[in-house]
Design an enzyme around this catalytic site. Sequence first.
Site, PDB file in Angstrom:
ATOM      1  N   PHE A 250     -80.347 -59.828  60.272  1.00 14.25           N
ATOM      2  CA  PHE A 250     -78.735 -59.965  59.847  1.00 14.25           C
ATOM      3  C   PHE A 250     -78.062 -59.723  59.519  1.00 14.25           C
ATOM      4  O   PHE A 250     -76.872 -58.912  59.247  1.00 14.25           O
ATOM      5  CB  PHE A 250     -78.451 -61.783  60.032  1.00 14.25           C
ATOM      6  CG  PHE A 250     -78.655 -62.544  60.676  1.00 14.25           C
ATOM      7  CD1 PHE A 250     -78.671 -63.313  62.096  1.00 14.25           C
ATOM      8  CD2 PHE A 250     -79.462 -63.423  60.399  1.00 14.25           C
ATOM      9  CE1 PHE A 250     -78.000 -63.839  62.604  1.00 14.25           C
ATOM     10  CE2 PHE A 250     -80.154 -64.694  61.778  1.00 14.25           C
ATOM     11  CZ  PHE A 250     -79.109 -64.705  62.472  1.00 14.25           C
ATOM     12  N   THR A 281     -81.988 -58.306  69.282  1.00 17.73           N
ATOM     13  CA  THR A 281     -80.706 -59.024  67.703  1.00 17.73           C
ATOM     14  C   THR A 281     -81.298 -60.328  68.217  1.00 17.73           C
ATOM     15  O   THR A 281     -81.848 -60.709  68.929  1.00 17.73           O
ATOM     16  CB  THR A 281     -79.167 -58.776  68.459  1.00 17.73           C
ATOM     17  OG1 THR A 281     -79.347 -59.706  69.527  1.00 17.73           O
ATOM     18  CG2 THR A 281     -78.825 -57.322  68.749  1.00 17.73           C
ATOM     19  N   ASP A 282     -80.833 -60.461  66.801  1.00 16.52           N
ATOM     20  CA  ASP A 282     -81.326 -61.748  66.334  1.00 16.52           C
ATOM     21  C   ASP A 282     -80.153 -62.582  66.825  1.00 16.52           C
ATOM     22  O   ASP A 282     -79.002 -62.273  66.698  1.00 16.52           O
ATOM     23  CB  ASP A 282     -81.252 -62.119  64.121  1.00 16.52           C
ATOM     24  CG  ASP A 282     -81.869 -63.616  64.807  1.00 16.52           C
ATOM     25  OD1 ASP A 282     -81.944 -63.993  64.982  1.00 16.52           O
ATOM     26  OD2 ASP A 282     -82.209 -63.466  63.258  1.00 16.52           O
ATOM     27  N   TYR A 283     -79.837 -63.660  66.527  1.00 15.06           N
ATOM     28  CA  TYR A 283     -78.932 -64.905  66.730  1.00 15.06           C
ATOM     29  C   TYR A 283     -77.505 -64.121  66.850  1.00 15.06           C
ATOM     30  O   TYR A 283     -76.600 -64.650  65.679  1.00 15.06           O
ATOM     31  CB  TYR A 283     -79.129 -66.185  66.610  1.00 15.06           C
ATOM     32  CG  TYR A 283     -78.636 -67.378  67.157  1.00 15.06           C
ATOM     33  CD1 TYR A 283     -79.628 -68.459  68.014  1.00 15.06           C
ATOM     34  CD2 TYR A 283     -77.298 -67.757  67.264  1.00 15.06           C
ATOM     35  CE1 TYR A 283     -79.275 -69.433  68.369  1.00 15.06           C
ATOM     36  CE2 TYR A 283     -77.180 -68.754  67.714  1.00 15.06           C
ATOM     37  CZ  TYR A 283     -77.648 -69.448  68.954  1.00 15.06           C
ATOM     38  OH  TYR A 283     -77.569 -70.808  69.340  1.00 15.06           O
ATOM     39  N   ALA A 285     -76.189 -61.724  66.458  1.00 15.45           N
ATOM     40  CA  ALA A 285     -75.698 -60.791  65.297  1.00 15.45           C
ATOM     41  C   ALA A 285     -75.139 -59.737  65.103  1.00 15.45           C
ATOM     42  O   ALA A 285     -74.931 -59.125  64.661  1.00 15.45           O
ATOM     43  CB  ALA A 285     -76.870 -60.022  64.868  1.00 15.45           C
TER      44      ALA A 285
END
Length: 757
Positions: A250, A281-283, A285
């Site tokens: 993030f 990607t992260d959540y 992001a």
Amino acid sequence: MKKVVGTCLIALAFWQSSLAQSSKMDKFIDQLMAKMTVEEKIGQLNLVTGGEATTGTTVSTDVESKIQRGQIGGIFSMSTPSKIRQTQEIAVKQSRLKIPIIFGMDVIHGYRTVFPIPLGLAATWDMDLIQQSARIAAEEATADGINWAFSPMVDISRDPRWGRISEGAGEDTYLSSKVAEAIVHGFQGNNLAAYNTMMACVKHFALYGAAEGGRDYNSTDMSLHRMYNEYLPPYKAALDAGAGSIMTSFNDINGVPASANKWLMTDVLRKQWGFKGLVVTDYTAVNELMAHGLGDLQQVSALSLQAGVDMDMVGEGFLTTLKKSLDEGKVKLDDINRACRFVLEAKYKLGLFEDPYRYCNEQRAQSIIGSPAHHEKAREIAAKSFVLLKNENQALPLKKSGTVAVIGPLANSGPNMPGTWSVSAELDKTASLVEGMKSVLGNKVNILTHLGSNLLADSTYQKHATMFGRTIARDPRKEEDIIAEAVKTAQQADIVIAALGESSEMSGESSSRSELDIPKNQQDLLKALLATGKPVVLVLFTGRPLTLTWEDAHVPAILNVWFGGSETGKAVADVLFGDIVPSGKITATFPRNVGQIPIYYAHKNTGRPYGNSGDFEKFKSNYLDVSNTPLYPFGYGLSYTTFTYSDIRLDRNTLDSNSSIQASIDISNTGDYDAEETVQLYIQDLVGSVTRPVKELKGFQKIFLKKGEQKTVKFEIQIKDLKFYDNNLNYLAEPGDFKIYIGTNSRDVKEKEFKLL
Ligand code: BGC
């Protein structure tokens, strides 16, 4: 000679067969992509949540028809063979090109059977056990329909204020790299397409653990020198071990957020490291790049794709804007093709095109998920993760007789035993500490129990700290009244076990803390229990190093049990009552107070080094009000027995690029228990073109010694162990003097010098 030729032939055959495999895969994907529309390609880049565990807003709606239209490439946080089969059927029967879906999950430290939190797993220093824990997690998760694990998290952290320090292996580069390899091997085995293996996802790339002030999601700013030497190697190690995917972090890195950072995602990851797997990607992001200040959703989605990101988790920025960007000439079809290919390749490697239901087997799910054998392993690993921080006058182990009072907010909370990120645990069915202890001790020990105090005096804070079903009973009375009643229970016992510390949600994601002590009301309870004059053992629950200066000075015995997973209660009984001798060692330094942070053993010397006298030294690099030394150093952990280390012997004291030095040391078990010890090797480069840490872990060995037994441990030191990145990022070893240290932790060591020619 024959053997060498044989090995070469095998290697050649293996290389040829993997080449053939990949050309088969390339051909298959070329043919498939030739049939795909741009929209379908973009659809593959969309990863949505199934909603079983979420850490932010969920964006996707209308999932079923999106699958039919080919607008979803993957789903995470969905489980059970029947639900996954049903969902997969929509993709392979109702979408135009019948491309199967990949199913992910946060399988972090176990699946239904939960192992200790990763920081606890690392404290075992036992790579076989760690690998076994990941293997069991993969057996269970794949039986439940899942084929992609968002693990290992390999973020180095030297700041225990950051709650996610609980999810990694701690502060050390070398150890974290070893742990990363073990977990990847455990998940992936040697055939990703097997029904019981799953793809690992290394996270969070990169430097997420270096968030300023330890505040989650905060920015990082770091020299390349530090990055390459200290923070990047564990990601690289996990990829070199074969991890099939990697997740962006993030955070902002030197001014460019990771999820839009082309230097990181393309130059480092693809070009320097040669990574050929999937980047997700992260959540949300991608969407968060807007708040970072990089533009609107269309702009940030384009930036992220161009940086090298393949799959967009949850936010749907790729899905909703990339076609427009393509039409407007703002992204290239090549980038979309590249990203789509990596997603399809991951599915191909998992065998999903061959059999999209490979991971959906009701019968296997019923027979192995949460099996007794898995629970036995969880109990063994939990016991080995516990760290004995103090044991004055051999207060432990306890005798299996008399009355024991187990008092504190963590004594009777089963749902808190598994720890953070145990999203597939059966929280309500997990035994509490007291229940676990009772099942081991039967009627040999009379166990009394009491809440003791609330987890936190402040009910709002307690509400956050007990979310996700991790409830702890709250007593509305005044803290003094609860404590007074607990004291009465303590007075009826021979021994008091204080079960105190953090709840599982006080560490993990979005759980940064600015103070790291045991909450004040629990400290009051501890003081009241000590005042009874009964022997008190502190069983400490925590997801991070805490500041235990007062406790260390006043409590006779402290056993740090982290969050031990499904079998915490039984494992605590095993250790407290001496069936298992504690052997865990901390992998993140425990500070004396928060002001010492960041504090880590592999620091630089400075031009005005402090003499470690314990007293303030004017015009030296130290504090007026606290020593530079930690409360418990990296690698520290006591045993019920004692070990004596001889001096180090070197077979030679010079080294060149063709030779190695063998360092030997004799270790004797001089106490009364058979026990395991982790022997640690550190090296210091005394003179260099850049400053080097005062010590760096370069090896460790676990040995088992019966009481009275002695063993010789040997380490081989080669030039590769002395290499580092200089300020021009050349990876080299510089001739000169070095020190070797071997010991039971990073502080208590023997030393010897040698020279690199
Ligand atoms: C976390 C990741 C996790 C993802 C999916 C995020 O909030 O940072 O570690 O894998 O959620 O659940």
